[in-house]
Design an enzyme around this catalytic site. Sequence first.
Site, PDB file in Angstrom:
ATOM      1  N   VAL A 214       0.905  -1.188  -0.187  1.00 32.72           N
ATOM      2  CA  VAL A 214       0.014   0.017   0.047  1.00 32.72           C
ATOM      3  C   VAL A 214       0.848   1.132   0.028  1.00 32.72           C
ATOM      4  CG1 VAL A 214      -1.648   1.370   1.187  1.00 32.72           C
ATOM      5  CG2 VAL A 214      -1.829  -1.257   1.276  1.00 32.72           C
ATOM      6  N   PRO A 215       1.304   1.912  -1.151  1.00 30.39           N
ATOM      7  CA  PRO A 215       2.428   2.835  -1.412  1.00 30.39           C
ATOM      8  C   PRO A 215       1.984   4.108  -0.785  1.00 30.39           C
ATOM      9  CG  PRO A 215       1.201   2.468  -3.429  1.00 30.39           C
ATOM     10  CD  PRO A 215       0.488   1.558  -2.578  1.00 30.39           C
ATOM     11  N   CYS A 216       2.077   4.340   0.460  1.00 31.91           N
ATOM     12  CA  CYS A 216       1.907   5.487   1.147  1.00 31.91           C
ATOM     13  C   CYS A 216       2.915   6.474   0.967  1.00 31.91           C
ATOM     14  CB  CYS A 216       1.512   5.179   2.981  1.00 31.91           C
ATOM     15  SG  CYS A 216       3.028   4.383   3.381  1.00 31.91           S
ATOM     16  N   HIS A 217       4.124   5.761   0.627  1.00 33.58           N
ATOM     17  CA  HIS A 217       5.103   6.879   0.017  1.00 33.58           C
ATOM     18  C   HIS A 217       5.115   7.715  -1.299  1.00 33.58           C
ATOM     19  CE1 HIS A 217       6.215   3.139  -2.278  1.00 33.58           C
ATOM     20  NE2 HIS A 217       6.603   3.931  -3.047  1.00 33.58           N
TER      21      HIS A 217
END
Length: 187
Positions: free
Chosen positions: A145-148
């Site tokens: 879950v690419p929160c970056h």
Amino acid sequence: MSDSTQTETVVSALFDTAIGLCAIAWHGAVVVRFQLPEASEEQTLARITRPFAGTAVPEGEPGPAITAAISGIRAHLAGALDPLRWIDLDLHGVPEFHRAVYAVTREIDPGRTLSYGDIAERLGAPGSAQAVGQALGRNPIPLIVPCHRVLAADHALHGFSAPGGIGTKARLLEIERTPGFGEPMLF
């Protein structure tokens, strides 16, 4: 993303990547947590098992689905960009708003970004950028879950709850060849 009730034992494993030792926790063929590298193997393992305090989370041998997930993560972190959307996640117990934020966030391709406000808009909840940020700060499965890939409205890197803070966020964006990160400046 699976939302089934977890009945199987959660198992974890540490594995090497281009950015250091990561950890993954799963039950069956479904990922429940992912951990970016901490300062030591012990700290990485402690962080991934922390939510399961009081219950032992044994280290185990991953089955085919988790082995494939680990291979995909390794390849991605080595620069072979993969959105990793094919990895099945179990977000049982995660608040509904957070799950909605994570679903939108998973749709951001490597090399692209959205702002917290963009995600709020896509959720039909304009004005909830701060709540989006709080949800992403509690993301149990970073990278997958690419929160970056979510930035402030001014496209600056403000806060990142993963180990290494905004330095890690910048490094992940650089690996993904995101414009403006890791490129030499001409002026």
